[in-house]
Structure formats: C-alpha cells, structure tokens
Motif scaffolding. Structure first.
Motif, PDB file in Angstrom:
ATOM      1  N   LYS A  36       7.093  -5.466  -1.234  1.00  0.00           N
ATOM      2  CA  LYS A  36       6.943  -5.848   0.177  1.00  0.00           C
ATOM      3  C   LYS A  36       6.822  -7.369   0.294  1.00  0.00           C
ATOM      4  CE  LYS A  36       4.586  -1.604   1.810  1.00  0.00           C
ATOM      5  NZ  LYS A  36       4.568  -0.835   0.543  1.00  0.00           N
ATOM      6  N   GLN A  37       6.024  -7.965  -0.612  1.00  0.00           N
ATOM      7  CA  GLN A  37       5.783  -9.412  -0.560  1.00  0.00           C
ATOM      8  C   GLN A  37       7.030 -10.197  -0.968  1.00  0.00           C
ATOM      9  OE1 GLN A  37       3.875  -7.096  -1.971  1.00  0.00           O
ATOM     10  NE2 GLN A  37       1.929  -7.170  -0.859  1.00  0.00           N
ATOM     11  N   ILE A  38       7.794  -9.709  -1.946  1.00  0.00           N
ATOM     12  CA  ILE A  38       9.038 -10.387  -2.322  1.00  0.00           C
ATOM     13  C   ILE A  38       9.986 -10.407  -1.128  1.00  0.00           C
ATOM     14  CG2 ILE A  38      11.071 -10.299  -3.810  1.00  0.00           C
ATOM     15  CD1 ILE A  38       9.293  -8.917  -5.920  1.00  0.00           C
ATOM     16  N   GLY A  39      10.118  -9.258  -0.463  1.00  0.00           N
ATOM     17  CA  GLY A  39      11.018  -9.180   0.696  1.00  0.00           C
ATOM     18  C   GLY A  39      10.658 -10.175   1.780  1.00  0.00           C
ATOM     19  N   MET A  40       9.371 -10.516   1.867  1.00  0.00           N
ATOM     20  CA  MET A  40       8.902 -11.473   2.880  1.00  0.00           C
ATOM     21  C   MET A  40       8.727 -12.867   2.277  1.00  0.00           C
ATOM     22  SD  MET A  40       6.129  -9.149   4.985  1.00  0.00           S
ATOM     23  CE  MET A  40       5.812 -10.462   6.189  1.00  0.00           C
ATOM     24  N   ARG A  70       6.401 -21.212   1.510  1.00  0.00           N
ATOM     25  CA  ARG A  70       6.974 -19.872   1.656  1.00  0.00           C
ATOM     26  C   ARG A  70       6.842 -19.388   3.098  1.00  0.00           C
ATOM     27  NH1 ARG A  70       3.303 -17.637  -3.353  1.00  0.00           N
ATOM     28  NH2 ARG A  70       4.453 -18.628  -5.054  1.00  0.00           N
ATOM     29  N   GLY A  71       7.830 -18.603   3.530  1.00  0.00           N
ATOM     30  CA  GLY A  71       7.758 -17.998   4.845  1.00  0.00           C
ATOM     31  C   GLY A  71       8.460 -16.653   4.845  1.00  0.00           C
ATOM     32  N   GLY A  72       8.000 -15.730   5.695  1.00  0.00           N
ATOM     33  CA  GLY A  72       8.628 -14.421   5.719  1.00  0.00           C
ATOM     34  C   GLY A  72       8.304 -13.652   6.984  1.00  0.00           C
ATOM     35  N   ALA A  73       9.053 -12.570   7.206  1.00  0.00           N
ATOM     36  CA  ALA A  73       8.862 -11.742   8.393  1.00  0.00           C
ATOM     37  C   ALA A  73       9.138 -10.286   8.053  1.00  0.00           C
ATOM     38  CB  ALA A  73       9.792 -12.193   9.518  1.00  0.00           C
ATOM     39  N   GLN A  74       8.459  -9.399   8.776  1.00  0.00           N
ATOM     40  CA  GLN A  74       8.712  -7.954   8.675  1.00  0.00           C
ATOM     41  C   GLN A  74       8.879  -7.384  10.080  1.00  0.00           C
ATOM     42  OE1 GLN A  74       6.486  -5.002   6.053  1.00  0.00           O
ATOM     43  NE2 GLN A  74       5.534  -4.573   8.033  1.00  0.00           N
ATOM     44  N   TYR A  75       9.927  -6.560  10.237  1.00  0.00           N
ATOM     45  CA  TYR A  75      10.183  -5.916  11.527  1.00  0.00           C
ATOM     46  C   TYR A  75      10.176  -4.408  11.325  1.00  0.00           C
ATOM     47  CZ  TYR A  75      12.633  -4.290  15.677  1.00  0.00           C
ATOM     48  OH  TYR A  75      12.975  -3.616  16.828  1.00  0.00           O
ATOM     49  N   PHE A 112      11.270  -0.298   7.697  1.00  0.00           N
ATOM     50  CA  PHE A 112      10.795  -1.673   7.829  1.00  0.00           C
ATOM     51  C   PHE A 112      11.834  -2.611   7.207  1.00  0.00           C
ATOM     52  CE2 PHE A 112       7.262   1.206   7.630  1.00  0.00           C
ATOM     53  CZ  PHE A 112       6.409   0.789   8.645  1.00  0.00           C
ATOM     54  N   LEU A 113      12.179  -3.651   7.953  1.00  0.00           N
ATOM     55  CA  LEU A 113      13.135  -4.650   7.490  1.00  0.00           C
ATOM     56  C   LEU A 113      12.382  -5.961   7.231  1.00  0.00           C
ATOM     57  CD1 LEU A 113      15.957  -3.957  10.104  1.00  0.00           C
ATOM     58  CD2 LEU A 113      15.633  -2.907   7.847  1.00  0.00           C
ATOM     59  N   ARG A 114      12.745  -6.619   6.109  1.00  0.00           N
ATOM     60  CA  ARG A 114      12.015  -7.831   5.730  1.00  0.00           C
ATOM     61  C   ARG A 114      12.987  -8.946   5.321  1.00  0.00           C
ATOM     62  NH1 ARG A 114       9.324  -3.533   2.546  1.00  0.00           N
ATOM     63  NH2 ARG A 114       7.573  -2.826   3.809  1.00  0.00           N
ATOM     64  N   ALA A 115      12.546 -10.190   5.525  1.00  0.00           N
ATOM     65  CA  ALA A 115      13.341 -11.347   5.107  1.00  0.00           C
ATOM     66  C   ALA A 115      12.394 -12.527   4.916  1.00  0.00           C
ATOM     67  CB  ALA A 115      14.412 -11.679   6.138  1.00  0.00           C
ATOM     68  N   GLY A 134      14.359  -7.482   2.151  1.00  0.00           N
ATOM     69  CA  GLY A 134      13.718  -6.250   1.707  1.00  0.00           C
ATOM     70  C   GLY A 134      13.859  -5.143   2.724  1.00  0.00           C
ATOM     71  N   LEU A 135      13.681  -3.937   2.225  1.00  0.00           N
ATOM     72  CA  LEU A 135      13.748  -2.740   3.072  1.00  0.00           C
ATOM     73  C   LEU A 135      12.683  -1.768   2.592  1.00  0.00           C
ATOM     74  CD1 LEU A 135      16.920  -0.879   4.269  1.00  0.00           C
ATOM     75  CD2 LEU A 135      15.034   0.397   3.237  1.00  0.00           C
ATOM     76  N   GLY A 136      11.873  -1.279   3.543  1.00  0.00           N
ATOM     77  CA  GLY A 136      10.862  -0.297   3.200  1.00  0.00           C
ATOM     78  C   GLY A 136      11.068   0.988   3.991  1.00  0.00           C
ATOM     79  N   TYR A 137      10.864   2.127   3.312  1.00  0.00           N
ATOM     80  CA  TYR A 137      11.051   3.416   3.979  1.00  0.00           C
ATOM     81  C   TYR A 137       9.917   4.358   3.574  1.00  0.00           C
ATOM     82  CZ  TYR A 137      13.238   7.606   5.796  1.00  0.00           C
ATOM     83  OH  TYR A 137      13.489   8.761   6.508  1.00  0.00           O
ATOM     84  N   LYS A 138       9.334   5.037   4.555  1.00  0.00           N
ATOM     85  CA  LYS A 138       8.281   6.008   4.288  1.00  0.00           C
ATOM     86  C   LYS A 138       8.927   7.344   3.919  1.00  0.00           C
ATOM     87  CE  LYS A 138       4.448   4.158   7.012  1.00  0.00           C
ATOM     88  NZ  LYS A 138       3.641   3.975   5.766  1.00  0.00           N
ATOM     89  N   LEU A 139       8.897   7.649   2.627  1.00  0.00           N
ATOM     90  CA  LEU A 139       9.472   8.924   2.176  1.00  0.00           C
ATOM     91  C   LEU A 139       8.629  10.098   2.665  1.00  0.00           C
ATOM     92  CD1 LEU A 139      10.326   7.992  -1.526  1.00  0.00           C
ATOM     93  CD2 LEU A 139      11.934   8.233   0.390  1.00  0.00           C
ATOM     94  N   ALA A 140       7.336   9.872   2.768  1.00  0.00           N
ATOM     95  CA  ALA A 140       6.403  10.883   3.260  1.00  0.00           C
ATOM     96  C   ALA A 140       5.219  10.147   3.872  1.00  0.00           C
ATOM     97  CB  ALA A 140       5.965  11.800   2.117  1.00  0.00           C
ATOM     98  N   HIS A 141       4.298  10.898   4.431  1.00  0.00           N
ATOM     99  CA  HIS A 141       3.171  10.274   5.135  1.00  0.00           C
ATOM    100  C   HIS A 141       2.376   9.354   4.207  1.00  0.00           C
ATOM    101  CE1 HIS A 141       0.143   9.716   8.164  1.00  0.00           C
ATOM    102  NE2 HIS A 141      -0.808  10.180   7.362  1.00  0.00           N
TER     103      HIS A 141
END
Length: 407
Positions: free
Chosen positions: A29-33, A312-317, A324-327, A356-363
C-alpha cells in the motif's frame, strides 16, 4: 606488478552503501503511494513506517509482501563508444508484519521482518571495470519486535528493538593471468549481525490531518571470520594464503522521517513524507585479513559520504468499497560525493514514480499490487581509487504483491 596488486587490493572493500542500497520496499500500500506512510494508518506496515501509529490501528494484522527488484545499469568508458551492461538478475526484497492487541486496549504489540538495505549487481568478468567489481550480492534483514501505546485519543507512541542479519558476497578480478590467460579472482563472502532501535509518535488533529515522526537508529553490522578466497596461478598462491578470513564493520545509517496525512473526502487520502538519511556516518570501510602477506595487506578505504534527503508524495482513491487506486512519486538526493562513485553503487540523484491497486478479496482479506519505476540521473565520474572513468546510467523496475489478513 606488486604496486599494482597493492593498489587494487587497497580498493578491494568496495562494499559501499549509498541511497541505492536503501531498499524502501516495506509495504505494498505504501509503495503504491510513493513510499509514504509515516503519517498514515494503513495496515501492519506501521511497524516499519511509524511504530507510534500501531496503537491507533483499528484492527489486528498479519501480512506479507514481496517486491522483485530488477536493477539495470550500463557504463560507457570515457573516450570510447563501448557500452557494458549489468546482467539480468532479480533481487527479492520482502516484508512481513504481525500486529496484535485486545479489542479497545490502548496498546498493540507487533513484529516485523523486512529488508531495508541490500543490492544485487552483476557486471560479469569481461567488462572494463572488472578489477573494481564483477558482482555483489548484499542483504540486510531486520527483525523488529515493537510495542505501541495510545496515550490519548489524539496521540500514541511506540518503539522497538532491531536485530540485523547481514550478508555479503562480492567478487572482482585480479590482474594476474594463469597459463590460460585468465585473470585471477578475489571473493569475499560472509555474514554478520548488528543491533539498533526505533521510535515513533503519531498525532490526530482536529483539522483532518494526521502527523507522524519516525526515527530509526544506526545499525553497526560486524562480519567476523568471513571467507576471503583468491583464485590465482599456483606460482602466486603464497601471496594469497588459503584458507583466509576477514573482519569488517558496516554502518547502516539512521533515518528520520516526518510524514503528513490529509483526508479531503471519504474517498481520498493524500500523504507526504520527508526522509532524512544520516549517511555521513559512513566515513571509511576497513578490512582486516586474518593472514597478511607483503601483497595482501589490511585495507582502509575512505568513503566520506554525505547526508541525503528524499521527498515523497502519494494519493489513494477508493473507487468502491472494495477497490483502491494508488499513485505517488518522489525525488532523492545522492549520498555519494564526486570521485567516490563505484559500480556496485553507481549512485546519483534520482526520481521515481509508483502505482498501486488494492482489492478486498473478502471482508478480512486484502490483496495489493504495486509497481515502481526509478531513474538515476546519468553521472560521469572518475573514481579516486580505481581511476575507473566513464558514465553510468541506471534504471530500476520493481513490481510487487502483498496479502493482508485483518480482524
């Protein structure tokens, strides 16, 4: 010939560390941001990014990730059109964290294992700088137990102990040919240990801004009884006694990071970090061989590094509740002064971009992908010791994947 050997062996400890050896791949998550995270509450990677933030995490975590690193560098010797390239090899920095605390308790305990320093470079045995370096495989694995305490609803602190397991495997050619015309070869291989500590503090403000400060101490890693192996013609074997060992101490620098988190809406998270690396502790590298000869002497090689900074700078949407989309991106200054650039760390000022890209496979289960492209600015140098002169150009490609279970 003896003077030449002494000069080359004096340059033997080329196991320098530079910005290029600070791996910075401790959470997908942190690398993506853009490697931000000191001022955020993302997941169990707070063990690394800011132990002070752990007690504020709303859940417990078990997670792991890997970021295969592809280092591609080329060298153009001064006054020629020749080009030499590193071989295609993949380093495998990894991270793993576990964070646990009773529900609603003001404390959490965590353990992390990660690789904050390392490098894998292989120039082969046919390039112009083979008497400086053929290959280097360097690893530093940190193991960090950590405790974090929430002092109030708006502030928490944390700290931990660091145990480092370091290893090095370095080869270079020696300009003494055997009957077949092949160069000799020197190889240094060993493992060592070091100790350090870390501490952090985390604030939540009333203006939707979070603030974190993290400090990680210097870790002196000592290699005792590493193997010093020399392959030379039988007529020169007495000058390079076998078996032989070496002792060396390597300073892995301390770091200080200030991080901010902004939350302009429920879907957006913005972050910025300033990372200061105290590379100036790295003044000299000494190698002490157990057996010396008039040709094989202990060495003392100056480095005189300077402190370096990364912005360093980053964002998550949050595109949905599950996606979740990250850059992000950043700029890092070099720690290596002119005249000290070497092929195992052809360091230079650099910039990088991440996604970066994050996806909740389950809860309770997150799958995260990350990718980073890093470009070092071209640097033309003549090394003071080896007189290797030319221009280095380096690119780094780092895909990554991580899995986090939380409850």
């Amino acid at each position: 010939m003896r003077k030449l050997l002494l000069l080359l062996l004096a340059c033997l400890p080329v196991m320098a560390f530079a910005q290029g050896f600070q791996v910075n791949l401790e959470g997908q998550k942190q690398i993506g941001m853009g490697h931000t995270g000191t001022g955020l509450l993302q997941d169990g990677a707070s063990v690394f990014f800011n132990p002070g933030a752990m007690a504020m995490l709303p859940q417990n975590y078990i997670q792991g990730g890997i970021s295969p690193l592809i280092f591609k560098s080329d060298f153009n010797p001064s006054g020629t059109n020749d080009q030499f390239y590193t071989k295609n090899k993949i380093a495998t920095p990894f991270s793993g964290y576990a964070v646990w605390g009773p529900k609603n308790a003001p404390w959490k305990f965590g353990v992390g294992i990660y690789t904050p320093f390392g490098g894998l470079t292989d120039w082969g045995n046919q390039w112009q700088g083979k008497y400086v370096l053929e290959s280097l495989n360097l690893k530093a694995i940190y193991i960090q137990p950590t405790l974090s305490i929430r002092l109030a609803d708006f502030v928490s602190i944390g700290g931990g102990f660091v145990y480092n397991i370091g290893s090095v495997d370095l080869t270079r050619a020696i300009p003494v040919a055997n009957v077949n015309g092949n160069d000799g070869q020197a190889r240094l291989k060993g493992t060592g240990h070091g100790y350090g500590w870390n501490a952090g503090i985390f604030f939540k403000t009333e203006s939707s801004i979070t603030v974190g400060i993290d400090y990680r101490s210097k870790v002196n890693t000592t290699i005792n009884n590493g193997d010093a192996m020399f392959s030379v013609a039988p007529s020169l074997a007495a000058n390079f006694p076998q078996p032989n060992t070496f002792t060396a101490s390597i300073p892995l620098p301390s770091t200080t990071t200030l991080g901010l988190g902004f939350y302009p809406s429920k879907r957006w998270v913005l972050a910025a970090d300033v990372n200061y690396v105290h590379w100036s502790v790295y003044k000299v590298l000494e190698f002490d061989y157990a057996q010396n000869t008039p040709t094989l002497q202990d060495t003392r090689s100056p480095r005189d590094y300077k402190d370096a900074v990364t912005l360093r700078g980053g964002a998550q949407y949050a595109a949905s509740d599950n996606l979740f989309l990250r850059a992000g991106g950043g700029y890092a200054t070099t720690a290596v002064l002119d005249g000290y650039v070497t092929p195992e760390a052809p360091d230079a000022n650099r910039y990088y971009f991440t996604a970066g890209l994050g996806y909740k496979l389950a809860h309770h289960l997150d799958l995260d992908f990350s990718f980073e492209y890093e470009k070092l600015l071209a640097r033309t140098q003549t090394n003071y010791e080896s007189q290797l002169s030319g221009t280095f150009k380096t690119h780094v490609y780092i895909p990554g994947i991580g899995l986090a279970y939380h409850w």
